[in-house]
Write a protein that holds these residues in place. Structure first.
Motif, mmCIF file in Angstrom:
data_model
loop_
_atom_site.group_PDB
_atom_site.id
_atom_site.type_symbol
_atom_site.label_atom_id
_atom_site.label_comp_id
_atom_site.label_asym_id
_atom_site.label_seq_id
_atom_site.Cartn_x
_atom_site.Cartn_y
_atom_site.Cartn_z
ATOM 1 N N THR A 102 7.146 59.124 42.355
ATOM 2 C CA THR A 102 6.077 59.324 41.369
ATOM 3 C C THR A 102 5.753 60.811 41.230
ATOM 4 O OG1 THR A 102 5.124 57.166 41.889
ATOM 5 C CG2 THR A 102 3.664 58.780 40.866
ATOM 6 N N PRO A 103 5.558 61.306 40.008
ATOM 7 C CA PRO A 103 5.214 62.718 39.836
ATOM 8 C C PRO A 103 3.944 63.100 40.585
ATOM 9 C CG PRO A 103 5.777 61.721 37.718
ATOM 10 C CD PRO A 103 5.679 60.595 38.715
ATOM 11 N N ILE A 104 3.951 64.271 41.199
ATOM 12 C CA ILE A 104 2.771 64.756 41.901
ATOM 13 C C ILE A 104 1.583 64.839 40.952
ATOM 14 C CG2 ILE A 104 1.795 66.747 43.104
ATOM 15 C CD1 ILE A 104 4.588 67.311 44.205
ATOM 16 N N ARG A 197 -8.562 50.282 42.314
ATOM 17 C CA ARG A 197 -8.298 48.877 41.969
ATOM 18 C C ARG A 197 -9.018 48.496 40.677
ATOM 19 N NH1 ARG A 197 -9.740 44.730 46.552
ATOM 20 N NH2 ARG A 197 -11.808 45.636 46.185
ATOM 21 N N THR A 198 -10.259 48.928 40.550
ATOM 22 C CA THR A 198 -11.011 48.651 39.326
ATOM 23 C C THR A 198 -10.330 49.274 38.118
ATOM 24 O OG1 THR A 198 -13.087 48.581 40.570
ATOM 25 C CG2 THR A 198 -13.238 48.906 38.178
ATOM 26 N N GLY A 199 -9.891 50.521 38.264
ATOM 27 C CA GLY A 199 -9.230 51.211 37.163
ATOM 28 C C GLY A 199 -7.938 50.565 36.741
ATOM 29 N N PHE A 200 -7.125 50.137 37.708
ATOM 30 C CA PHE A 200 -5.858 49.475 37.396
ATOM 31 C C PHE A 200 -6.101 48.117 36.747
ATOM 32 C CE2 PHE A 200 -3.912 52.414 40.526
ATOM 33 C CZ PHE A 200 -2.785 52.792 39.824
ATOM 34 N N GLU A 201 -7.029 47.348 37.302
ATOM 35 C CA GLU A 201 -7.271 46.003 36.785
ATOM 36 C C GLU A 201 -7.858 46.023 35.382
ATOM 37 O OE1 GLU A 201 -9.669 44.198 39.772
ATOM 38 O OE2 GLU A 201 -7.960 43.685 41.063
ATOM 39 N N LYS A 202 -8.545 47.108 35.039
ATOM 40 C CA LYS A 202 -9.108 47.244 33.691
ATOM 41 C C LYS A 202 -8.164 47.993 32.746
ATOM 42 C CE LYS A 202 -14.013 47.115 34.978
ATOM 43 N NZ LYS A 202 -15.302 47.850 34.956
ATOM 44 N N ASN A 203 -6.947 48.285 33.232
ATOM 45 C CA ASN A 203 -5.931 49.009 32.453
ATOM 46 C C ASN A 203 -6.383 50.410 32.047
ATOM 47 O OD1 ASN A 203 -3.889 46.985 32.410
ATOM 48 N ND2 ASN A 203 -5.047 45.879 30.850
ATOM 49 N N VAL A 204 -7.324 50.966 32.806
ATOM 50 C CA VAL A 204 -7.718 52.352 32.591
ATOM 51 C C VAL A 204 -6.680 53.278 33.214
ATOM 52 C CG1 VAL A 204 -9.503 54.093 33.046
ATOM 53 C CG2 VAL A 204 -10.157 51.726 32.523
ATOM 54 N N GLY A 207 0.191 53.011 36.643
ATOM 55 C CA GLY A 207 1.049 53.699 37.598
ATOM 56 C C GLY A 207 2.263 54.307 36.908
ATOM 57 N N VAL A 208 2.736 55.422 37.448
ATOM 58 C CA VAL A 208 3.883 56.125 36.871
ATOM 59 C C VAL A 208 4.966 56.290 37.936
ATOM 60 C CG1 VAL A 208 4.703 58.261 35.807
ATOM 61 C CG2 VAL A 208 2.420 57.379 35.253
ATOM 62 N N VAL A 209 6.203 55.939 37.585
ATOM 63 C CA VAL A 209 7.358 56.215 38.435
ATOM 64 C C VAL A 209 8.406 56.947 37.604
ATOM 65 C CG1 VAL A 209 6.969 54.206 39.921
ATOM 66 C CG2 VAL A 209 8.478 53.997 37.929
ATOM 67 N N TYR A 210 9.255 57.688 38.282
ATOM 68 C CA TYR A 210 10.329 58.377 37.578
ATOM 69 C C TYR A 210 11.236 57.368 36.865
ATOM 70 C CZ TYR A 210 9.145 62.704 40.055
ATOM 71 O OH TYR A 210 8.503 63.817 40.535
ATOM 72 N N ASP A 211 11.919 57.827 35.842
ATOM 73 C CA ASP A 211 12.676 56.937 34.958
ATOM 74 C C ASP A 211 13.743 56.113 35.672
ATOM 75 O OD1 ASP A 211 11.177 57.802 32.827
ATOM 76 O OD2 ASP A 211 12.637 59.284 32.150
ATOM 77 N N ASP A 212 14.399 56.673 36.686
ATOM 78 C CA ASP A 212 15.497 55.928 37.298
ATOM 79 C C ASP A 212 15.133 55.282 38.630
ATOM 80 O OD1 ASP A 212 17.300 58.942 38.348
ATOM 81 O OD2 ASP A 212 15.278 58.257 38.691
ATOM 82 N N VAL A 213 13.870 55.275 38.988
ATOM 83 C CA VAL A 213 13.438 54.590 40.197
ATOM 84 C C VAL A 213 13.727 53.088 40.095
ATOM 85 C CG1 VAL A 213 11.400 53.889 41.519
ATOM 86 C CG2 VAL A 213 11.709 56.277 40.873
ATOM 87 N N VAL A 214 13.484 52.514 38.923
ATOM 88 C CA VAL A 214 13.711 51.082 38.740
ATOM 89 C C VAL A 214 15.178 50.732 38.959
ATOM 90 C CG1 VAL A 214 13.518 49.142 37.158
ATOM 91 C CG2 VAL A 214 11.787 50.931 37.124
ATOM 92 N N GLY A 243 2.371 47.921 41.307
ATOM 93 C CA GLY A 243 2.089 46.658 40.629
ATOM 94 C C GLY A 243 1.706 46.829 39.168
ATOM 95 N N TYR A 244 1.250 48.037 38.807
ATOM 96 C CA TYR A 244 0.806 48.307 37.437
ATOM 97 C C TYR A 244 1.488 49.573 36.926
ATOM 98 C CZ TYR A 244 -3.082 45.089 38.501
ATOM 99 O OH TYR A 244 -3.848 44.005 38.857
ATOM 100 N N THR A 245 2.817 49.554 36.830
ATOM 101 C CA THR A 245 3.535 50.768 36.438
ATOM 102 C C THR A 245 3.897 50.763 34.960
ATOM 103 O OG1 THR A 245 5.869 50.087 36.673
ATOM 104 C CG2 THR A 245 4.660 50.592 38.695
ATOM 105 N N ASN A 246 4.414 51.893 34.523
ATOM 106 C CA ASN A 246 4.920 52.013 33.163
ATOM 107 C C ASN A 246 6.162 51.158 32.943
ATOM 108 O OD1 ASN A 246 5.901 53.899 35.099
ATOM 109 N ND2 ASN A 246 6.862 55.111 33.495
ATOM 110 N N TYR A 247 6.701 50.569 34.022
ATOM 111 C CA TYR A 247 7.846 49.647 33.929
ATOM 112 C C TYR A 247 7.464 48.237 34.376
ATOM 113 C CZ TYR A 247 10.908 53.624 33.077
ATOM 114 O OH TYR A 247 11.515 54.744 32.528
#
Length: 312
Positions: A102-104, A197-204, A207-214, A243-247
């Motif tokens: 994940t980017p710093i 947890r509140t922010g993730f569950e409310k879609n605020v 999560g971000v991972v690098y493009d080829d992590v998946v 659990g809540y990433t861009n992928y």
């Protein structure tokens, strides 16, 4: 990226700027410069962590927990072909998050500010909940230690008899100072996890991972390699990030999570504990991936300790 020779002189074998000497220049973001990469290269070679590859960092191939520096990029090309000294794929891969998967900038510019800006609202809204009571007890204990040790920014937290508002005000002051100092302590990380947890569950927050992590996750999963996470962030925070990433939800690829309850990431005993928890027969079956030299050194030192225990 500059690649140094293995000779004591450390001459430059490769540079994307073959007609220029190493100098300060933008690499990927304004905060990452070639002089930083060059300095990291020198540190790696001096610490005997192995030569830097063009894109993926340092890999020490020996009977030890391996360290991989991925300062400016991602996992796929190197991670999918990593072998240990015997030519075998490791049974387990343990990944750092910040700067590795994940980017710093996601941590420093998104997660930390969100926790800082919402700590008061979170404490006020959940003050009587079990999780928050546990968070407050941990913070009280940490703050007492900080006051005894003269930690800058620590202020006393009044007893519950002083009232909810007074307690929260003191906690907020301490937490803001802890976040500002980027302290890797369980009490802070646990509270941050609950706020996030509140922010993730409310879609605020997403999560971000690098493009080829998946792609790396998919290949490891298909090959039967178990993937774990070891981060200074709480296990809850780790589960939220993946659990809540861009992928989408990537937790299906992960077998477990380790945090500071195992120990500090720069301490050898932490990696001994992780290796023993994974149930491998020898440390060469574990690959540790990080972007921090000191963590790789601690992991490397754990191997000698583990091997010495085997031969006693």
């Amino acid at each position: 990226m500059f690649v140094l020779s293995p000779t004591p002189i450390r001459s430059i074998l490769f540079s994307p700027f073959s007609h220029k000497s190493p100098k300060c220049a933008p690499l990927f973001t304004k905060a990452e410069y070639h002089h930083y990469i060059f300095d990291a290269t020198i540190k790696h070679t001096h610490l005997n962590l192995g030569p830097l590859t063009r894109s993926y960092g340092s890999i020490q191939k020996s009977k030890r927990i391996l360290g991989l520096r991925t300062t400016n990029t991602t996992l796929k090309a190197r991670a999918l072909t990593i072998k240990n000294e015997a030519g075998n794929t490791p049974r387990c891969v343990v990944l750092d998050i910040e700067g590795t998967t994940t980017p710093i900038s996601f941590v420093t510019d998104v997660l930390f500010p969100y926790a800082r800006d919402n700590v008061r609202m979170h404490l006020e809204g959940t003050y009587d909940m079990t999780d928050t009571k546990d968070d407050i007890n941990l913070l009280r204990s940490q703050i007492e230690d900080d006051l005894q040790n003269g930690v800058v920014g620590a202020v006393p937290v009044p007893s519950d008899d002083a009232g909810k508002e007074e307690v929260i005000a003191a906690l907020v002051t301490n937490v803001e100072e802890m976040i500002k100092a980027d302290r890797k302590i369980t009490s802070l990380k646990q509270l941050q996890g609950h706020i996030w947890r509140t922010g993730f569950e409310k879609n605020v927050i997403k999560g971000v991972v690098y493009d080829d992590v998946v792609q790396a996750f998919e290949r490891w999963h298909a090959s039967g390699v178990k993937v774990y996470i070891y981060s200074s962030g709480s296990r809850l925070a780790q589960r939220l990030i993946f659990g809540y990433t861009n992928y989408g939800d990537l937790r299906k690829y992960l077998c477990g999570f380790f945090d500071t309850k195992v120990g500090n990431k720069r301490e050898t005993k932490s990696y001994v504990e992780i290796s023993e928890s994974l149930g491998v027969d020898k440390p060469s079956e574990v690959l540790f991936v990080t972007d921090v030299v000191q963590e790789a050194v601690a992991a490397k030192a754990a191997v000698g300790l583990l091997l010495s225990q085997v031969w006693k």
